[in-house]
Design an enzyme around this catalytic site. Structure first.
Site, PDB file in Angstrom:
ATOM      1  N   ARG A  36      48.902  44.327  48.506  1.00 47.14           N
ATOM      2  CA  ARG A  36      49.136  43.785  47.163  1.00 47.14           C
ATOM      3  C   ARG A  36      49.181  44.924  46.163  1.00 47.14           C
ATOM      4  O   ARG A  36      48.267  45.762  46.117  1.00 47.14           O
ATOM      5  CB  ARG A  36      48.018  42.816  46.805  1.00 47.14           C
ATOM      6  CG  ARG A  36      48.009  42.349  45.342  1.00 47.14           C
ATOM      7  CD  ARG A  36      46.890  41.330  45.137  1.00 47.14           C
ATOM      8  NE  ARG A  36      46.709  40.938  43.746  1.00 47.14           N
ATOM      9  CZ  ARG A  36      45.688  41.310  42.980  1.00 47.14           C
ATOM     10  NH1 ARG A  36      44.730  42.108  43.477  1.00 47.14           N
ATOM     11  NH2 ARG A  36      45.590  40.904  41.733  1.00 47.14           N
ATOM     12  N   LYS A 223      50.313  31.418  41.929  1.00 42.19           N
ATOM     13  CA  LYS A 223      48.867  31.624  41.824  1.00 42.19           C
ATOM     14  C   LYS A 223      48.264  30.427  41.077  1.00 42.19           C
ATOM     15  O   LYS A 223      48.572  30.204  39.909  1.00 42.19           O
ATOM     16  CB  LYS A 223      48.568  32.934  41.096  1.00 42.19           C
ATOM     17  CG  LYS A 223      49.001  34.169  41.863  1.00 42.19           C
ATOM     18  CD  LYS A 223      48.762  35.431  41.065  1.00 42.19           C
ATOM     19  CE  LYS A 223      47.296  35.686  40.808  1.00 42.19           C
ATOM     20  NZ  LYS A 223      47.071  36.936  40.051  1.00 42.19           N
TER      21      LYS A 223
END
Length: 488
Positions: A36, A223
């Site tokens: 990430r 998210k």
């Protein structure tokens, strides 16, 4: 099988800790499947350098490692203080100024980055700063000034995040800065783009349009970190390729007591709707400073695995922690332990009916056969990764080998539970050659042995997306070739 294969995938956030010599390669070797890049910090050049390092390290290790870019989104932050921090006492008045020209803060007031905040709050609302460490109750709103009462003693420092308890902030999920960063992500060729603070499916549709216009075919990650996202959960899942349980801001907005149940719901709904799901935030937070996790963290990770999450993610533990490699090793160890505990039987009665796509039907049939006659592995030749993704939705101990010539497809499959992506170029082959060469690919890599039974899925046309329409039951013969036992 030559080695015990972990089904749950591991994401690790890159940062200063992984920039140290040898650390990136070590965490990949320890089990990282996707990295990430947090675009809330750093600059595009530093992220490009890290992405290039990931590609090089994966190539050296013979691993398919995906890259996920996490967009900043409309994170609300307080401003800077004159002395860097202040101490607040319960009962004190503390004002928030929604002004672009707000002076550096004091113990009496500080600016906020979201100039529309006064329109989103009213007396009685509770604002949470620094991941809920500081609680403020709004007492009045006068123009650009929000007066609050401090509800607990504590220290407040520069640029801490601000949330409204229960949600209700009206910021768009994608800022102009996010739109620019999507272009950067497209230029980098990343595999996943995560949209922060999405509220509705429209946010995800907009992000997809921006990504495709920039030339990116990355999977879009929603998210879930706003209270409003919970209210619109299913439509957001349907509009996304991947869903992330972003437990930090979500826990602040909905409260700690509601978070465990919502995590389970998000995982359950994502799997039911054939989406990949990641569980993130503070999975092993004590390992920022400690070489071993707490028992509570072990149980937290294990429960997410047992609930069926595709992946678990490290944030500060790998980005700035003292023990990034140990954190990855611990996560891999816990995932393997948890996977040994749960019941592998798939509830086919609960499986979806009236499937519209052949590849979905083949995936379901393959899992049914694998559980009822026993096979060592499932091999899926896939152009887009779709068949491997459908196969991974059914809980099973059988490893799924996703064979594809396309590097981007292999890296996307790296995030799917139970899928092992392998390079295999079936272009120009007829179905028979693809079957035999695919099995030989795994046999030569010591991933299959003589006499083992396997299921092989493919399409009549090797180079078409969504064309999987065939399932074969095979046995590996004495020479490592495929002997066909049956097929659909």
């Amino acid at each position: 099988m030559a080695a015990l294969l972990r089904r749950t995938k591991i994401l690790a956030t890159l940062g200063p800790a992984t920039d140290a010599p040898g650390v990136l390669e070590s965490i990949i070797a320890a089990g990282v499947d996707v990295v990430r890049l947090n675009f809330s910090f750093g600059d595009p050049d530093s992220h490009r350098a890290r992405a290039e390092a990931v590609r090089e390290a994966g190539h050296r290790l013979g691993r398919e490692v995906g890259i996920l870019v996490d967009l900043p989104g409309p994170k609300i932050r307080i401003g800077h203080f004159v002395d860097g921090k202040v101490h607040l006492t319960a009962g004190d008045r503390f004002d928030l100024l929604a002004r672009a020209d707000a002076a550096p803060g004091t113990a009496a007031e500080v600016g906020v980055s979201y100039l529309g905040l006064p329109g989103d709050v009213a007396p009685g609302d509770v604002l949470l700063i620094d991941d809920g460490m500081m609680h403020l109750r709004v007492t009045s709103v006068d123009g650009q000034r929000i007066a609050t009462e401090v509800l607990n003693d504590g220290e407040l420092s520069d640029r801490k995040g601000l949330n409204k308890q229960g949600g209700g902030l009206s910021l768009d999920a994608l800022t102009e800065h996010d739109a620019d960063l999507i272009k950067v992500a497209a230029q980098m060729g990343v595999d996943f783009i995560a949209v922060s603070f999405c509220r509705t499916a429209a946010d995800m549709h907009k992000a997809r349009r921006l990504a495709r216009a920039a030339g990116s075919d990355a999977y879009l990650v929603a998210k879930i970190e706003r209270a409003e996202a919970i209210e619109n959960l299913n439509e957001i899942i349907d509009a996304s390729d991947v869903v992330m349980v972003a437990r930090g801001d979500l826990g602040v907005e909905i409260g700690d007591a509601e978070l465990p149940g919502q995590q389970k719901k998000i995982i359950r709904e994502s799997l039911a709707r054939h989406r990949v799901v990641i569980t993130a935030t503070q999975m092993l937070h004590s390992m920022v400073e400690s070489p071993i996790p707490t028992r509570a963290e072990v149980l937290d990770v294990a429960n997410a695995v047992i609930d069926g999450t595709d992946a678990v993610m490290l944030s500060a533990e790998s980005a700035i922690g003292r023990f990034p490699v140990r954190a990855v090793e611990a996560l891999a160890r816990i995932c393997l332990g948890a996977e040994r505990q749960f019941d592998h039987d798939t509830d086919f009665e609960a499986a979806p009916r009236n499937l519209q796509r052949a590849d979905q039907a083949i995936a379901m049939a393959a899992m049914f056969v694998s559980e009822h006659i026993g096979v060592r592995a499932i091999i899926a030749i896939t152009e887009s990764g779709g068949t491997a993704g459908f196969l991974s939705r059914y809980r099973s101990p059988v490893p799924i080998f996703g064979l594809s010539w396309h590097p981007g497809t292999r890296r996307k499959m790296a995030l799917m539970r139970g899928v092992i992506p392998l390079d295999f170029d079936s272009r120009g082959m007829d179905t028979r050659d693809a079957v035999h060469n695919g099995v030989r690919r795994l046999f030569d890599a010591d991933l299959l042995a003589v006499d083992e039974r396997i299921i092989f899925t493919s399409g009549d046309e090797m180079e078409l997306r969504g064309a999987t329409n065939t399932m074969r039951l095979l046995r590996v013969d004495e020479t490592g070739n495929a002997e066909i036992l049956g097929g659909l």
